[in-house]
Design a protein around this motif. Structure first.
Motif, PDB file in Angstrom:
ATOM      1  N   HIS A  24       0.067  -1.289  -0.003  1.00 34.72           N
ATOM      2  CA  HIS A  24       0.038   0.120  -0.124  1.00 34.72           C
ATOM      3  C   HIS A  24       1.292   1.315   0.330  1.00 34.72           C
ATOM      4  O   HIS A  24       1.678   0.975   0.084  1.00 34.72           O
ATOM      5  N   VAL A  25       0.519   2.192  -0.335  1.00 34.96           N
ATOM      6  CA  VAL A  25       0.350   3.397  -1.068  1.00 34.96           C
ATOM      7  C   VAL A  25       0.271   4.977   0.212  1.00 34.96           C
ATOM      8  O   VAL A  25      -0.965   4.666   0.513  1.00 34.96           O
ATOM      9  N   GLU A  26       0.412   5.877   1.335  1.00 23.85           N
ATOM     10  CA  GLU A  26      -0.212   6.710   1.394  1.00 23.85           C
ATOM     11  C   GLU A  26      -0.363   7.676   0.501  1.00 23.85           C
ATOM     12  O   GLU A  26       0.306   8.322   0.150  1.00 23.85           O
ATOM     13  N   ARG A  27      -1.471   8.311   0.787  1.00 22.61           N
ATOM     14  CA  ARG A  27      -2.159   9.500   0.015  1.00 22.61           C
ATOM     15  C   ARG A  27      -2.479   9.970   0.833  1.00 22.61           C
ATOM     16  O   ARG A  27      -4.120   9.768   1.145  1.00 22.61           O
ATOM     17  N   ASP A  28      -2.669  11.356   1.004  1.00 20.94           N
ATOM     18  CA  ASP A  28      -4.055  12.089   1.489  1.00 20.94           C
ATOM     19  C   ASP A  28      -3.820  12.318   2.642  1.00 20.94           C
ATOM     20  O   ASP A  28      -6.077  11.586   3.375  1.00 20.94           O
ATOM     21  N   GLY A  29      -3.242  11.141   3.384  1.00 22.52           N
ATOM     22  CA  GLY A  29      -3.474  10.658   5.208  1.00 22.52           C
ATOM     23  C   GLY A  29      -4.354   9.008   4.783  1.00 22.52           C
ATOM     24  O   GLY A  29      -4.728   8.953   6.675  1.00 22.52           O
ATOM     25  N   GLN A  30      -4.612   9.017   4.134  1.00 20.09           N
ATOM     26  CA  GLN A  30      -5.116   7.185   4.056  1.00 20.09           C
ATOM     27  C   GLN A  30      -4.011   6.194   3.070  1.00 20.09           C
ATOM     28  O   GLN A  30      -3.313   6.772   2.258  1.00 20.09           O
ATOM     29  N   TRP A  31      -4.410   4.878   3.186  1.00 22.43           N
ATOM     30  CA  TRP A  31      -3.520   4.483   2.568  1.00 22.43           C
ATOM     31  C   TRP A  31      -4.491   3.355   1.410  1.00 22.43           C
ATOM     32  O   TRP A  31      -5.626   3.067   2.076  1.00 22.43           O
ATOM     33  N   ILE A  32      -4.018   3.166   0.797  1.00 23.55           N
ATOM     34  CA  ILE A  32      -4.887   2.892  -0.664  1.00 23.55           C
ATOM     35  C   ILE A  32      -3.301   1.862  -0.972  1.00 23.55           C
ATOM     36  O   ILE A  32      -1.907   1.568  -1.223  1.00 23.55           O
ATOM     37  N   LYS A  33      -4.775   0.721  -1.776  1.00 31.36           N
ATOM     38  CA  LYS A  33      -3.499  -0.153  -2.559  1.00 31.36           C
ATOM     39  C   LYS A  33      -2.639   0.234  -3.821  1.00 31.36           C
ATOM     40  O   LYS A  33      -3.198   1.160  -4.359  1.00 31.36           O
ATOM     41  N   LYS A  34      -1.280  -0.241  -3.923  1.00 34.47           N
ATOM     42  CA  LYS A  34      -0.382  -0.075  -4.980  1.00 34.47           C
ATOM     43  C   LYS A  34      -1.430  -0.599  -6.030  1.00 34.47           C
ATOM     44  O   LYS A  34      -1.848  -1.524  -6.505  1.00 34.47           O
TER      45      LYS A  34
END
Length: 71
Positions: free
Chosen positions: A56-66
């Motif tokens: 996962h990556v961090e985006r805008d304060g959330q964890w999003i699946k790569k």
């Protein structure tokens, strides 16, 4: 098996990873991986979190699946 009915039931220290919030489903996934390990829970939790962060990556304060191309 769901451990928590809502995010409000999750201990505060488990709701975030590296200062970014996790969804209830993500928390459940991490805890399931930690509980499946034969290692002490604290060690297993750290390893499960590291494995989660690898996918996962961090985006805008959330964890999003790569996705492809994410680093």
């Amino acid at each position: 098996m769901a451990r928590f009915a809502s995010i409000n039931q999750v201990p505060e220290r488990l709701r975030k990873l590296r200062h970014s919030r996790l969804s209830l489903g993500q928390i459940e996934t991490i805890l399931a991986a930690a509980e499946a390990s034969k290692k002490p829970f604290a060690v297993a939790l750290g390893e499960a979190q590291a494995q989660f962060m690898a996918g996962h990556v961090e985006r805008d304060g959330q964890w999003i699946k790569k996705q492809r191309g994410d680093q």
